[in-house]
Scaffold this motif. Structure first.
Motif, PDB file in Angstrom:
ATOM      1  N   PRO A  42      -0.161  12.821   3.534  1.00 37.68           N
ATOM      2  CA  PRO A  42       0.571  12.764   4.808  1.00 37.68           C
ATOM      3  C   PRO A  42       2.067  12.632   4.546  1.00 37.68           C
ATOM      4  O   PRO A  42       2.486  12.116   3.492  1.00 37.68           O
ATOM      5  CB  PRO A  42       0.001  11.511   5.485  1.00 37.68           C
ATOM      6  CG  PRO A  42      -0.599  10.704   4.381  1.00 37.68           C
ATOM      7  CD  PRO A  42      -1.083  11.699   3.368  1.00 37.68           C
ATOM      8  N   PRO A  43       2.898  13.072   5.497  1.00 37.74           N
ATOM      9  CA  PRO A  43       4.358  13.059   5.295  1.00 37.74           C
ATOM     10  C   PRO A  43       4.910  11.693   4.889  1.00 37.74           C
ATOM     11  O   PRO A  43       5.782  11.611   4.023  1.00 37.74           O
ATOM     12  CB  PRO A  43       4.903  13.509   6.658  1.00 37.74           C
ATOM     13  CG  PRO A  43       3.808  14.347   7.230  1.00 37.74           C
ATOM     14  CD  PRO A  43       2.529  13.702   6.777  1.00 37.74           C
ATOM     15  N   TRP A  44       4.436  10.618   5.499  1.00 38.45           N
ATOM     16  CA  TRP A  44       4.965   9.295   5.176  1.00 38.45           C
ATOM     17  C   TRP A  44       4.648   8.892   3.731  1.00 38.45           C
ATOM     18  O   TRP A  44       5.448   8.220   3.077  1.00 38.45           O
ATOM     19  CB  TRP A  44       4.429   8.236   6.155  1.00 38.45           C
ATOM     20  CG  TRP A  44       2.934   8.017   6.109  1.00 38.45           C
ATOM     21  CD1 TRP A  44       1.999   8.610   6.892  1.00 38.45           C
ATOM     22  CD2 TRP A  44       2.228   7.154   5.212  1.00 38.45           C
ATOM     23  NE1 TRP A  44       0.737   8.177   6.556  1.00 38.45           N
ATOM     24  CE2 TRP A  44       0.853   7.280   5.525  1.00 38.45           C
ATOM     25  CE3 TRP A  44       2.607   6.294   4.187  1.00 38.45           C
ATOM     26  CZ2 TRP A  44      -0.132   6.567   4.838  1.00 38.45           C
ATOM     27  CZ3 TRP A  44       1.634   5.582   3.503  1.00 38.45           C
ATOM     28  CH2 TRP A  44       0.274   5.721   3.833  1.00 38.45           C
ATOM     29  N   LEU A  45       3.480   9.345   3.216  1.00 34.41           N
ATOM     30  CA  LEU A  45       3.112   9.019   1.840  1.00 34.41           C
ATOM     31  C   LEU A  45       3.935   9.844   0.852  1.00 34.41           C
ATOM     32  O   LEU A  45       4.340   9.346  -0.203  1.00 34.41           O
ATOM     33  CB  LEU A  45       1.613   9.250   1.631  1.00 34.41           C
ATOM     34  CG  LEU A  45       1.022   8.756   0.307  1.00 34.41           C
ATOM     35  CD1 LEU A  45       1.330   7.279   0.095  1.00 34.41           C
ATOM     36  CD2 LEU A  45      -0.486   8.991   0.274  1.00 34.41           C
ATOM     37  N   ARG A  46       4.204  11.098   1.210  1.00 34.43           N
ATOM     38  CA  ARG A  46       5.082  11.924   0.371  1.00 34.43           C
ATOM     39  C   ARG A  46       6.494  11.336   0.348  1.00 34.43           C
ATOM     40  O   ARG A  46       7.151  11.318  -0.688  1.00 34.43           O
ATOM     41  CB  ARG A  46       5.124  13.367   0.889  1.00 34.43           C
ATOM     42  CG  ARG A  46       3.809  14.122   0.755  1.00 34.43           C
ATOM     43  CD  ARG A  46       4.018  15.625   0.800  1.00 34.43           C
ATOM     44  NE  ARG A  46       4.630  16.070   2.037  1.00 34.43           N
ATOM     45  CZ  ARG A  46       3.947  16.414   3.129  1.00 34.43           C
ATOM     46  NH1 ARG A  46       2.620  16.359   3.127  1.00 34.43           N
ATOM     47  NH2 ARG A  46       4.576  16.824   4.206  1.00 34.43           N
TER      48      ARG A  46
ATOM     49  N   LEU B 108      -0.019   1.003   2.562  1.00 30.14           N
ATOM     50  CA  LEU B 108       0.721   1.872   1.646  1.00 30.14           C
ATOM     51  C   LEU B 108       0.143   1.780   0.237  1.00 30.14           C
ATOM     52  O   LEU B 108      -0.115   2.805  -0.404  1.00 30.14           O
ATOM     53  CB  LEU B 108       2.193   1.475   1.621  1.00 30.14           C
ATOM     54  CG  LEU B 108       3.052   2.111   0.512  1.00 30.14           C
ATOM     55  CD1 LEU B 108       3.080   3.630   0.650  1.00 30.14           C
ATOM     56  CD2 LEU B 108       4.474   1.542   0.540  1.00 30.14           C
ATOM     57  N   ALA B 109      -0.073   0.560  -0.244  1.00 33.38           N
ATOM     58  CA  ALA B 109      -0.585   0.365  -1.601  1.00 33.38           C
ATOM     59  C   ALA B 109      -1.954   1.002  -1.773  1.00 33.38           C
ATOM     60  O   ALA B 109      -2.231   1.669  -2.776  1.00 33.38           O
ATOM     61  CB  ALA B 109      -0.654  -1.128  -1.926  1.00 33.38           C
ATOM     62  N   THR B 110      -2.820   0.818  -0.774  1.00 31.45           N
ATOM     63  CA  THR B 110      -4.179   1.365  -0.841  1.00 31.45           C
ATOM     64  C   THR B 110      -4.164   2.889  -0.793  1.00 31.45           C
ATOM     65  O   THR B 110      -4.827   3.559  -1.590  1.00 31.45           O
ATOM     66  CB  THR B 110      -5.031   0.819   0.312  1.00 31.45           C
ATOM     67  OG1 THR B 110      -5.055  -0.606   0.258  1.00 31.45           O
ATOM     68  CG2 THR B 110      -6.458   1.351   0.233  1.00 31.45           C
ATOM     69  N   ALA B 111      -3.393   3.453   0.147  1.00 35.59           N
ATOM     70  CA  ALA B 111      -3.334   4.912   0.306  1.00 35.59           C
ATOM     71  C   ALA B 111      -2.724   5.575  -0.924  1.00 35.59           C
ATOM     72  O   ALA B 111      -3.176   6.637  -1.355  1.00 35.59           O
ATOM     73  CB  ALA B 111      -2.526   5.266   1.557  1.00 35.59           C
TER      74      ALA B 111
ATOM     75  N   ARG C  30      -2.751   4.525  -4.083  1.00 32.89           N
ATOM     76  CA  ARG C  30      -3.700   4.504  -5.206  1.00 32.89           C
ATOM     77  C   ARG C  30      -4.825   5.504  -4.989  1.00 32.89           C
ATOM     78  O   ARG C  30      -5.237   6.210  -5.917  1.00 32.89           O
ATOM     79  CB  ARG C  30      -4.275   3.097  -5.383  1.00 32.89           C
ATOM     80  CG  ARG C  30      -5.315   2.988  -6.497  1.00 32.89           C
ATOM     81  CD  ARG C  30      -5.772   1.557  -6.678  1.00 32.89           C
ATOM     82  NE  ARG C  30      -6.224   0.983  -5.441  1.00 32.89           N
ATOM     83  CZ  ARG C  30      -7.421   1.226  -4.886  1.00 32.89           C
ATOM     84  NH1 ARG C  30      -8.269   2.046  -5.486  1.00 32.89           N
ATOM     85  NH2 ARG C  30      -7.768   0.658  -3.763  1.00 32.89           N
ATOM     86  N   GLN C  31      -5.326   5.586  -3.751  1.00 34.20           N
ATOM     87  CA  GLN C  31      -6.424   6.507  -3.466  1.00 34.20           C
ATOM     88  C   GLN C  31      -5.983   7.959  -3.611  1.00 34.20           C
ATOM     89  O   GLN C  31      -6.746   8.800  -4.088  1.00 34.20           O
ATOM     90  CB  GLN C  31      -6.957   6.255  -2.053  1.00 34.20           C
ATOM     91  CG  GLN C  31      -7.707   4.946  -1.899  1.00 34.20           C
ATOM     92  CD  GLN C  31      -8.145   4.691  -0.467  1.00 34.20           C
ATOM     93  OE1 GLN C  31      -7.645   5.306   0.478  1.00 34.20           O
ATOM     94  NE2 GLN C  31      -9.085   3.771  -0.287  1.00 34.20           N
ATOM     95  N   LYS C  32      -4.760   8.271  -3.210  1.00 34.86           N
ATOM     96  CA  LYS C  32      -4.296   9.658  -3.233  1.00 34.86           C
ATOM     97  C   LYS C  32      -3.831  10.115  -4.606  1.00 34.86           C
ATOM     98  O   LYS C  32      -4.136  11.222  -5.060  1.00 34.86           O
ATOM     99  CB  LYS C  32      -3.153   9.845  -2.227  1.00 34.86           C
ATOM    100  CG  LYS C  32      -2.735  11.303  -2.057  1.00 34.86           C
ATOM    101  CD  LYS C  32      -3.889  12.126  -1.520  1.00 34.86           C
ATOM    102  CE  LYS C  32      -3.543  13.591  -1.416  1.00 34.86           C
ATOM    103  NZ  LYS C  32      -4.706  14.396  -1.020  1.00 34.86           N
ATOM    104  N   PHE C  33      -3.094   9.244  -5.313  1.00 37.06           N
ATOM    105  CA  PHE C  33      -2.478   9.663  -6.563  1.00 37.06           C
ATOM    106  C   PHE C  33      -3.155   9.107  -7.803  1.00 37.06           C
ATOM    107  O   PHE C  33      -2.766   9.418  -8.930  1.00 37.06           O
ATOM    108  CB  PHE C  33      -0.994   9.296  -6.557  1.00 37.06           C
ATOM    109  CG  PHE C  33      -0.236   9.937  -5.424  1.00 37.06           C
ATOM    110  CD1 PHE C  33      -0.197  11.317  -5.290  1.00 37.06           C
ATOM    111  CD2 PHE C  33       0.425   9.167  -4.484  1.00 37.06           C
ATOM    112  CE1 PHE C  33       0.491  11.920  -4.246  1.00 37.06           C
ATOM    113  CE2 PHE C  33       1.123   9.757  -3.439  1.00 37.06           C
ATOM    114  CZ  PHE C  33       1.150  11.138  -3.317  1.00 37.06           C
ATOM    115  N   GLY C  34      -4.163   8.267  -7.623  1.00 35.13           N
ATOM    116  CA  GLY C  34      -4.953   7.801  -8.755  1.00 35.13           C
ATOM    117  C   GLY C  34      -4.333   6.685  -9.575  1.00 35.13           C
ATOM    118  O   GLY C  34      -4.906   6.268 -10.579  1.00 35.13           O
ATOM    119  N   VAL C  35      -3.168   6.186  -9.164  1.00 37.89           N
ATOM    120  CA  VAL C  35      -2.509   5.069  -9.856  1.00 37.89           C
ATOM    121  C   VAL C  35      -1.898   4.143  -8.810  1.00 37.89           C
ATOM    122  O   VAL C  35      -1.641   4.550  -7.675  1.00 37.89           O
ATOM    123  CB  VAL C  35      -1.384   5.546 -10.811  1.00 37.89           C
ATOM    124  CG1 VAL C  35      -1.942   6.320 -11.980  1.00 37.89           C
ATOM    125  CG2 VAL C  35      -0.349   6.380 -10.059  1.00 37.89           C
TER     126      VAL C  35
END
Length: 273
Positions: free
Chosen positions: A167-171, A201-204, A206-211
């Protein structure tokens, strides 16, 4: 228009060394500044590990900048082209035979069509591969084969880390971290900037980028340090502070954890020819 398809062991640029071990081929190639690699594909799937210099690779609609210690994976027949920046560039190519790809599939294991890695276990393994690649003792090939299998095992475990589908906010959060990685960023500060709760933010992330965000920051710092170690003679203390580490001792400890060797040893290896 016909796309050039390179046979196993064949690459653009100048091949300085090549070695076949079991069903794998390791090749070191170098490229002149400002050179261009035309659109092409490879018969074998392969990993490419940056040793020196910078180049931009284009494949499909994507573009990725590759620096020292960065690692990419491209499956067989994946078309791409590249432009070398204004410095002499060297890479280590690690080709995987079709037999091994089929073996992975028979075990319900797959390597993604394209992957880009910065920091973590995979570049560490490649740094060790390059070290064994330059050894001449009779145990080197055995060590390379073992590391090759370790590389494949780690690669198939990697989570999907597609940036474009975030999502845009995560990018935005990721871009903020990339831009300010040498600084002491706080999770609450990043979350407030993108308008979400810090825990979310922390959870999303890690789930999206694997770290975790902390791991991602360390990876960026190590990548920056690797580039500085290759391109100049800046003292280790200066590199450590520039990359955001507390001091040289902290830098050396984290670097060895990620790359499997000290910063001094890494500099000597990647700058040797």
């Amino acid at each position: 228009m016909m796309i050039e398809r390179l046979r196993p062991g064949s690459f653009h640029g100048c091949i300085t060394k090549s070695l076949r071990v079991a069903d794998f081929i390791l090749t070191e190639s170098e490229f002149d500044p400002h050179s261009r690699l035309p659109r092409h594909a490879h018969e074998n799937s392969y990993f490419c590990f940056g040793l020196q210099g910078v180049y931009t690779e284009q494949y499909g609609s994507r573009e990725v900048v590759c620096r020292p210690s960065a690692l990419t994976f491209r499956s067989s027949d994946q078309t791409h082209e590249a432009i070398v920046h204004g410095v002499h560039t060297r890479v280590l190519m690690f080709e995987i035979s079709s037999r091994w790809i089929e073996k992975l599939r028979s075990d319900s294991l797959t390597l993604k069509i394209t992957s880009d890695f910065c920091g973590g276990a995979l570049p560490q393994i490649c740094a060790r591969l390059y070290r064994e690649f330059n050894k001449t003792d009779t145990a080197a090939k055995l060590a390379i084969e073992g590391l090759a299998l370790e590389l494949l095992a780690e690669a198939v475990r990697q989570p999907f880390n597609g940036i474009r589908t975030a999502p845009p906010w995560l990018r935005q959060a990721r871009e903020m971290i990339v831009e300010h990685f040498p600084e002491t960023l706080k999770l609450t500060q990043i979350a407030a900037e993108v308008g979400v709760h810090p825990v979310y933010l922390a959870t999303a992330f890690r789930q999206k980028f694997g770290v975790t965000i902390g791991e991602f920051v360390r990876q960026l710092r190590i990548e920056h340090a690797c580039a500085e170690l290759v391109k100049g003679d800046l003292p280790l203390t200066a590199i450590a502070l520039q990359a955001g580490f507390v001091d040289q001792s902290h830098f050396s400890k984290v670097f060895k954890l990620y790359m499997g060797m000290t910063p001094h040893k890494y500099r000597n290896i990647v700058r040797s020819s």
